[in-house]
Design an enzyme around this catalytic site. Structure first.
Site, PDB file in Angstrom:
ATOM      1  N   GLU A   1      -9.281  -5.849   1.840  1.00  0.00           N
ATOM      2  CA  GLU A   1      -8.532  -6.930   1.074  1.00  0.00           C
ATOM      3  C   GLU A   1      -8.993  -8.017   1.381  1.00  0.00           C
ATOM      4  O   GLU A   1      -8.309  -9.073   1.925  1.00  0.00           O
ATOM      5  CB  GLU A   1      -7.012  -6.778   1.313  1.00  0.00           C
ATOM      6  CG  GLU A   1      -6.706  -5.370   1.023  1.00  0.00           C
ATOM      7  CD  GLU A   1      -4.924  -5.335   1.011  1.00  0.00           C
ATOM      8  OE1 GLU A   1      -4.298  -6.050   1.557  1.00  0.00           O
ATOM      9  OE2 GLU A   1      -4.541  -4.162   0.549  1.00  0.00           O
TER      10      GLU A   1
ATOM     11  N   GLU B   1      -6.328   4.647  -1.864  1.00  0.00           N
ATOM     12  CA  GLU B   1      -4.985   4.560  -1.723  1.00  0.00           C
ATOM     13  C   GLU B   1      -4.132   4.629  -3.231  1.00  0.00           C
ATOM     14  O   GLU B   1      -3.117   4.087  -3.387  1.00  0.00           O
ATOM     15  CB  GLU B   1      -4.718   3.029  -1.272  1.00  0.00           C
ATOM     16  CG  GLU B   1      -5.347   2.839   0.006  1.00  0.00           C
ATOM     17  CD  GLU B   1      -5.296   1.393   0.627  1.00  0.00           C
ATOM     18  OE1 GLU B   1      -3.933   0.893   0.235  1.00  0.00           O
ATOM     19  OE2 GLU B   1      -5.770   1.007   1.311  1.00  0.00           O
TER      20      GLU B   1
HETATM   21  C1  XIL Z   1       1.052  -0.223   4.053  1.00  0.00           C
HETATM   22  C2  XIL Z   1       1.730   0.917   4.953  1.00  0.00           C
HETATM   23  O1  XIL Z   1       1.941   1.887   3.730  1.00  0.00           O
HETATM   24  C3  XIL Z   1       3.091   0.215   5.250  1.00  0.00           C
HETATM   25  O2  XIL Z   1       3.809   1.582   5.901  1.00  0.00           O
HETATM   26  C4  XIL Z   1       2.806  -0.718   6.331  1.00  0.00           C
HETATM   27  O3  XIL Z   1       4.078  -1.305   6.644  1.00  0.00           O
HETATM   28  C5  XIL Z   1       2.098  -1.845   5.616  1.00  0.00           C
HETATM   29  O4  XIL Z   1       0.805  -1.619   5.168  1.00  0.00           O
HETATM   30  N1  XIL Z   1      -2.952  -1.769   1.090  1.00  0.00           N
HETATM   31  C6  XIL Z   1      -3.451  -1.326   2.422  1.00  0.00           C
HETATM   32  C7  XIL Z   1      -2.484  -0.421   3.405  1.00  0.00           C
HETATM   33  O5  XIL Z   1      -4.537  -1.391   2.675  1.00  0.00           O
HETATM   34  O6  XIL Z   1      -2.753  -0.705   4.589  1.00  0.00           O
HETATM   35  C8  XIL Z   1      -1.047  -0.967   3.052  1.00  0.00           C
HETATM   36  O7  XIL Z   1      -0.348   0.158   3.750  1.00  0.00           O
HETATM   37  C9  XIL Z   1      -0.623  -0.859   1.703  1.00  0.00           C
HETATM   38  C10 XIL Z   1      -1.523  -1.773   0.913  1.00  0.00           C
END
Ligand code: XIL
Length: 364
Positions: free
Chosen positions: A160, A275
């Site tokens: 990101e 994801e």
């Molecule tokens: C999220 C996790 O799912 C949560 O448990 C944590 O508190 C915050 O991060 N994009 C990403 C992930 O790349 O690392 C994030 O994961 C969700 C959004």
């Protein structure tokens, strides 16, 4: 039969592609056909983000991961907040347990993530200079990638990095790395990781590029500009991770996303879906309707990618609605629990799992 065994077992025989989706998802991959054994040899691996503590003490959770996944990625564990409680400490308990689980079960593990703005421990805010930032970032990557060298074959090196609303003058998201190093933190991270493990797949991962909105168009353009700049300067990079946190109430920009994947492929880069989940906070209350819309949205998303280039993997951000990050940010006004993932809270497959299996079981 566990999914992994199914895929391996079907290698020597054709497999009738399920037509289960005809009634569910119009436009799903060609149903009723027969995937050749050679096609199955290129089936897209499926995996999920895992909360490693639940593997140890929740039988149903572990069974679901074993049943459906060929790959795992830690939902946490390899983020700075988990790994680095202090400037001097590295805590590897979670990733060590997850890599042991993956190794014991013939799974591949992805690493997530080395350079991100999020989940950073407070002490990193004290990083005061460019030289100090470079030293800390290089030391972190060398230590962490070095520990799992040869065991974690693919890393989200950069996560990101593109601003939520990028402009030509300011395409990059704010982070301690961007503040101290400017955009060169991206190149520094990639070159450092490649130097530690030359065989590792180096991935830049991002989200919100799949809808027909000004924001997604701007993010696609900014991401492509970064990728082209890196490739023009021979910075080591192998793939783009498209996160796929899909907004269930928004259509997929089939043309825009397909053109993005074409442009990525033209840079000789692979594509991963890293994801996937469907954020349903603005979808109807009916669980049946929500599940159908979520599946259709995911199908449109995967179709837009797979029509152009087969992803190296498809991973969802969790496997069951019982454990999902979605309500952290996207709760429903009616208070009903979110249903973003392939299995419901009781580990029963939903229409979304059927869509995923159509793409991962048979070349899309
Ligand atoms: C999220 C996790 O799912 C949560 O448990 C944590 O508190 C915050 O991060 N994009 C990403 C992930 O790349 O690392 C994030 O994961 C969700 C959004």
């Amino acid at each position: 039969m566990r999914r992994r065994e199914f895929v391996v077992g079907a290698l020597g025989a054709g497999l009738a592609a399920s037509n289960v989706l005809d009634s569910v998802i119009p436009g799903a991959p060609a149903a009723g056909g027969t995937a050749s054994a050679s096609q199955l040899r290129t089936a897209i691996p499926f995996g999920a983000a895992v909360r490693v503590d639940y593997l140890a003490d929740q039988f149903d959770y572990k069974t679901a991961i074993l049943e459906h996944c060929q790959m795992v990625v830690g939902e946490g564990g390899l983020k700075w907040i988990d790994l680095r409680p202090t400037r001097d400490d590295f805590v590897f308990d979670q990733p060590d347990r997850l890599i042991a689980f993956a190794d014991a079960n013939g799974m591949k593990m992805r690493g997530h993530t080395l350079a991100w703005y999020g989940a950073m421990p407070d002490w990193t805010q004290q990083i005061a200079s460019e030289a100090e930032a470079e030293g800390e970032l290089v030391r972190h990557i060398e230590t962490v990638v070095g520990r799992y060298k040869g065991r974690i074959p693919s890393w989200d090196v950069i996560n990101e990095a593109i601003a939520d609303h990028p402009t030509a003058d300011s395409p990059y998201r704010d982070s301690i790395w961007q503040q101290r190093l400017g955009k060169r933190f991206v190149e520094l991270s990639l070159r450092t990781a490649a130097a530690v493990d030359p065989d590792m797949q180096l991935v830049i991962n991002d989200y919100a590029i799949e809808n027909p909105t000004d924001q997604c168009r701007a993010k696609r353009e900014a991401l492509l500009n970064m990728l082209r700049d890196l490739k023009d300067r021979d910075v080591p990079l192998h793939a783009v991770g498209i996160q796929g946190h899909l907004l269930g109430d928004q259509e997929i920009d089939k043309e825009g996303l397909s053109h993005f994947v074409e442009a990525v492929a033209a840079l000789d880069l692979e594509v991963l879906v890293t994801e996937l989940d469907v954020i349903d906070n603005k979808l109807p209350a009916s669980t049946y309707d929500r599940d159908q819309i979520a599946a259709a949205t995911a199908n449109d998303f995967l179709r837009a990618i797979c029509d152009v280039k087969r992803p190296g993997a498809i991973l969802t951000w969790g496997i069951t609605d019982r454990y999902t990050w979605v309500p952290m940010w996207f709760t429903r006004d009616d208070g009903k629990p979110n249903r973003p993932l392939p299995l419901d809270v009781n580990y029963r497959p939903k229409a979304l799992m059927q869509v995923i299996e159509e793409y991962t079981r048979v070349p899309a």
